[in-house]
Design an enzyme around this catalytic site. Structure first.
Site, PDB file in Angstrom:
ATOM      1  N   LYS A   1      24.644  12.330  -0.717  1.00  0.00           N
ATOM      2  CA  LYS A   1      25.971  12.957  -0.769  1.00  0.00           C
ATOM      3  C   LYS A   1      26.736  12.663   0.510  1.00  0.00           C
ATOM      4  O   LYS A   1      27.946  12.383   0.475  1.00  0.00           O
ATOM      5  CB  LYS A   1      25.835  14.467  -0.983  1.00  0.00           C
ATOM      6  CG  LYS A   1      27.160  15.199  -1.022  1.00  0.00           C
ATOM      7  CD  LYS A   1      26.973  16.682  -1.331  1.00  0.00           C
ATOM      8  CE  LYS A   1      28.322  17.412  -1.383  1.00  0.00           C
ATOM      9  NZ  LYS A   1      28.155  18.841  -1.738  1.00  0.00           N
TER      10      LYS A   1
ATOM     11  N   PHE B   1      28.546  20.771   2.778  1.00  0.00           N
ATOM     12  CA  PHE B   1      27.364  21.542   2.391  1.00  0.00           C
ATOM     13  C   PHE B   1      26.864  21.000   1.061  1.00  0.00           C
ATOM     14  O   PHE B   1      27.660  20.590   0.203  1.00  0.00           O
ATOM     15  CB  PHE B   1      27.708  23.028   2.260  1.00  0.00           C
ATOM     16  CG  PHE B   1      27.668  23.774   3.565  1.00  0.00           C
ATOM     17  CD1 PHE B   1      26.743  24.786   3.781  1.00  0.00           C
ATOM     18  CD2 PHE B   1      28.537  23.460   4.584  1.00  0.00           C
ATOM     19  CE1 PHE B   1      26.692  25.470   4.987  1.00  0.00           C
ATOM     20  CE2 PHE B   1      28.501  24.125   5.800  1.00  0.00           C
ATOM     21  CZ  PHE B   1      27.576  25.138   6.002  1.00  0.00           C
TER      22      PHE B   1
ATOM     23  N   ASN C   1      30.551  30.078 -10.119  1.00  0.00           N
ATOM     24  CA  ASN C   1      29.149  30.010  -9.741  1.00  0.00           C
ATOM     25  C   ASN C   1      28.784  31.281  -8.987  1.00  0.00           C
ATOM     26  O   ASN C   1      29.619  32.164  -8.820  1.00  0.00           O
ATOM     27  CB  ASN C   1      28.862  28.751  -8.914  1.00  0.00           C
ATOM     28  CG  ASN C   1      29.718  28.691  -7.668  1.00  0.00           C
ATOM     29  OD1 ASN C   1      29.659  29.580  -6.822  1.00  0.00           O
ATOM     30  ND2 ASN C   1      30.520  27.648  -7.547  1.00  0.00           N
TER      31      ASN C   1
ATOM     32  N   PRO D   1      39.527  17.906  -7.945  1.00  0.00           N
ATOM     33  CA  PRO D   1      39.628  17.089  -6.732  1.00  0.00           C
ATOM     34  C   PRO D   1      38.417  17.298  -5.837  1.00  0.00           C
ATOM     35  O   PRO D   1      37.871  18.401  -5.753  1.00  0.00           O
ATOM     36  CB  PRO D   1      40.915  17.601  -6.075  1.00  0.00           C
ATOM     37  CG  PRO D   1      41.146  18.958  -6.655  1.00  0.00           C
ATOM     38  CD  PRO D   1      40.613  18.892  -8.052  1.00  0.00           C
ATOM     39  N   ASP D   2      37.995  16.241  -5.182  1.00  0.00           N
ATOM     40  CA  ASP D   2      36.856  16.293  -4.261  1.00  0.00           C
ATOM     41  C   ASP D   2      37.412  16.585  -2.867  1.00  0.00           C
ATOM     42  O   ASP D   2      37.870  15.683  -2.161  1.00  0.00           O
ATOM     43  CB  ASP D   2      36.101  14.960  -4.286  1.00  0.00           C
ATOM     44  CG  ASP D   2      34.772  15.030  -3.554  1.00  0.00           C
ATOM     45  OD1 ASP D   2      34.697  15.739  -2.528  1.00  0.00           O
ATOM     46  OD2 ASP D   2      33.815  14.380  -4.002  1.00  0.00           O
ATOM     47  N   ILE D   3      37.376  17.851  -2.472  1.00  0.00           N
ATOM     48  CA  ILE D   3      38.016  18.268  -1.223  1.00  0.00           C
ATOM     49  C   ILE D   3      37.330  17.640  -0.019  1.00  0.00           C
ATOM     50  O   ILE D   3      37.994  17.129   0.894  1.00  0.00           O
ATOM     51  CB  ILE D   3      38.005  19.802  -1.119  1.00  0.00           C
ATOM     52  CG1 ILE D   3      38.762  20.412  -2.308  1.00  0.00           C
ATOM     53  CG2 ILE D   3      38.624  20.260   0.199  1.00  0.00           C
ATOM     54  CD1 ILE D   3      38.635  21.920  -2.412  1.00  0.00           C
TER      55      ILE D   3
ATOM     56  N   LYS E   1      30.338  10.853   0.300  1.00  0.00           N
ATOM     57  CA  LYS E   1      31.557  11.579   0.650  1.00  0.00           C
ATOM     58  C   LYS E   1      32.223  11.041   1.917  1.00  0.00           C
ATOM     59  O   LYS E   1      33.417  11.238   2.127  1.00  0.00           O
ATOM     60  CB  LYS E   1      31.244  13.057   0.858  1.00  0.00           C
ATOM     61  CG  LYS E   1      30.545  13.730  -0.313  1.00  0.00           C
ATOM     62  CD  LYS E   1      31.465  13.964  -1.473  1.00  0.00           C
ATOM     63  CE  LYS E   1      30.757  14.807  -2.542  1.00  0.00           C
ATOM     64  NZ  LYS E   1      31.612  15.096  -3.703  1.00  0.00           N
TER      65      LYS E   1
ATOM     66  N   ASP F   1      32.952  21.607  -9.903  1.00  0.00           N
ATOM     67  CA  ASP F   1      33.170  20.166 -10.047  1.00  0.00           C
ATOM     68  C   ASP F   1      34.152  19.839 -11.165  1.00  0.00           C
ATOM     69  O   ASP F   1      34.832  18.814 -11.107  1.00  0.00           O
ATOM     70  CB  ASP F   1      31.842  19.458 -10.324  1.00  0.00           C
ATOM     71  CG  ASP F   1      30.905  19.504  -9.119  1.00  0.00           C
ATOM     72  OD1 ASP F   1      31.396  19.398  -7.977  1.00  0.00           O
ATOM     73  OD2 ASP F   1      29.683  19.668  -9.318  1.00  0.00           O
TER      74      ASP F   1
END
Length: 398
Positions: A338, A324, A208, A304-306, A342, A276
Site C-alpha cells: 500500500k 494507515f 465501518n 476518491p483516494d485521499i 499510494k 472505498d
C-alpha cells in the site's frame, strides 16, 4: 502552564460572551495575564465591570479615547501580547477580519497586530454554514489565524448544529498548545480520523467500525508538541480533541475537500477509515421493501483516494505524508504494498481482525513501515501510540 504569558482577549458581541468570563478566570489560574477588549455589542451581554473584575485589568472599548492613546496606543496594544484571542468571534467580526476592515477598536487591533491570532467562532448554525462565513473562515485560516471550533450542540435560539463557542477549558488548552515551545511549534499538520458514511438513501449508509479514537489521540499529541492541527473527522464516536481546528464531514468526498482546504501543511496524517466505495446513485427517498419483492440492486463507484491524492500532488505536497493500513491478513506485506502504491512516506499498519479488539478499542499494536523497513511496536494504549508517532513526526520535520 501559561506563567508569564500575555493574552489580549477580544470579546465579540454574541450570547456566548458570557463564556469569556470563565475563560478569563481559567487563563489567569493557568498563570496568564489578560488584557480585555470589548466590542460595543459585547457590552449588551456582559458588563465591562464584570470583565475587568475577573481580568484584574482595565477593559478597552473605544478606539478614539485620547487618554488611552496617551497611555498605550492601539498599535502598541495590538503587539504587546503573546497571543490575540477572539472569543466569541461573531460572523460580523470574522467578516471584518477577512476583509481587513478597521472601523472600531477590536477590528483595528486585529488588523494592526503582528502577534499570532486565535478565534473561537460562535453564531447561529445557519450563519456558520452560510457560504460567506465559510469563505471568511477559509480565508482567515489561509492567513494563519487559528480557528477553534465551533462545536456542535444546542443553541440559545433553540436550533441545533455547529455554531456553539468552544468551552473555556478547551480554549485554555488551545492557548497552551499555541504558545507551547514544543518541537512542532510553527508546524501545521492535517489529521484525518474516524469513518465516513456513504449514503444509500436518506436512512441507510455504508460505514465501518472505526471509533476515531486513534486519530483523535494523534491530533492531541501533535498539538501538545506545539503543532497547529487541522482535524478532519468523519462521524466518529470518540470525543473531539481540544486545542485543534475541527472540520466535521460525512462522506469521503467531503473529507477530501476538507483536507484540500487545509493545505498547505508540513505533514498529512491520514488515520481515517475511509469507505472505498459509495453507491453510484443514492436514493433521494427511503428504499421501501416490497412484499415478496426482490432485494434492491446497488451499483457502486470508487471513492476518491485521499491518501494517494495528497501524496502524489505535483505542487504543495506535505513534507511528510503518513497513511494507515487496517488489515486482517498479511499485515506487513499488504501495508508495504500500500505504501508503494499510494506514494506516501510512512504507513502505520495494524491487525484489526475481530479477535484483536483493536478497532473500536482502547489499545493498538502497530507496525511503522518506512524506507528503513518495518518496525513493530508492542501493544499499548492508543494515546501512547499517538505520543510515540508524534515524536517521530517531530524528528522527521526537524
Amino acid at each position: 502552564m501559561l506563567a508569564g504569558k500575555r493574552i489580549l482577549l477580544i470579546i465579540g458581541g454574541g450570547i456566548a460572551a458570557y463564556k469569556a468570563l470563565e475563560t478569563i478566570r481559567r487563563l489567569r489560574e493557568a498563570g496568564a495575564s489578560v488584557t480585555p477588549v470589548m466590542t460595543r455589542a459585547a457590552g449588551e451581554f456582559v458588563t465591562p465591570l464584570s470583565v475587568a473584575s475577573l481580568a484584574g485589568a482595565k477593559v478597552y472599548t473605544e478606539l478614539f479615547d485620547l487618554t488611552d492613546e496617551a497611555e498605550m496606543g492601539h498599535i502598541q496594544l495590538s503587539r504587546v501580547a503573546d497571543l490575540v484571542l477572539v472569543a466569541p468571534a461573531t460572523a460580523d467580526l470574522m467578516a471584518k477580519m477577512a476583509q481587513g476592515h478597521a472601523d472600531d477598536l477590536a477590528s483595528t487591533l486585529l488588523l494592526a497586530t503582528d502577534t499570532p491570532v486565535m478565534i473561537a467562532p460562535a453564531m447561529n448554525v445557519r450563519m456558520w454554514e452560510h457560504p460567506a462565513t465559510r469563505r471568511n473562515a477559509e480565508m482567515l485560516a489561509g492567513d494563519g489565524v487559528r480557528l477553534l471550533g465551533p462545536e456542535e450542540g444546542g443553541m440559545a435560539c433553540g436550533e441545533w448544529g455547529p455554531g456553539r463557542m468552544a468551552e473555556p477549558a478547551g480554549i485554555v488548552e488551545a492557548v497552551r498548545s499555541a504558545l507551547a515551545a514544543g518541537p512542532l511549534a510553527g508546524r501545521r499538520v492535517v489529521v484525518t480520523s474516524g469513518p465516513t458514511h456513504e449514503p444509500i438513501d436518506p436512512v441507510r449508509y455504508i460505514a465501518n467500525r472505526s471509533s476515531g479514537a486513534q486519530g483523535a489521540a494523534l491530533a492531541r499529541a501533535l498539538a501538545a508538541l506545539g503543532a497547529e492541527v487541522v482535524f478532519v473527522t468523519g462521524p466518529a464516536t470518540a470525543p473531539r480533541p481540544a486545542g485543534v481546528e475541527v472540520v466535521e464531514v460525512q462522506t469521503a468526498r467531503e473529507m477530501l475537500a476538507g483536507v484540500e482546504a487545509a493545505l498547505p501543511v508540513d505533514a498529512g496524517i491520514f488515520a481515517a477509515a475511509v469507505a472505498d466505495w459509495r453507491v453510484a446513485d443514492a436514493a433521494a427517498q427511503k428504499i421501501k421493501k416490497a412484499p415478496g419483492g426482490d432485494a434492491p440492486t446497488l451499483a457502486f463507484v470508487e471513492n476518491p483516494d485521499i491518501l494517494a491524492a495528497v501524496a502524489r500532488r505535483a505542487a504543495g505536497r506535505p513534507r511528510l505524508v503518513v497513511g494507515f493500513a487496517a488489515e486482517t491478513t498479511d499485515v506487513v506485506a499488504n501495508a508495504t504494498a500500500k505504501r508503494a502504491r499510494k506514494g506516501c512516506d510512512w504507513i502505520v499498519a495494524n491487525d484489526v481482525s475481530p479477535d484483536t479488539g483493536i478497532m473500536g478499542g482502547a489499545e493498538n499494536a502497530v507496525t511503522l513501515i518506512t524506507d528503513a523497513g518495518a518496525e513493530s511496536w508492542p501493544r499499548m494504549s492508543k494515546d501512547e501510540v499517538a505520543r510515540r508517532l508524534a515524536g517521530r513526526i517531530a524528528e522527521a520535520l526537524e
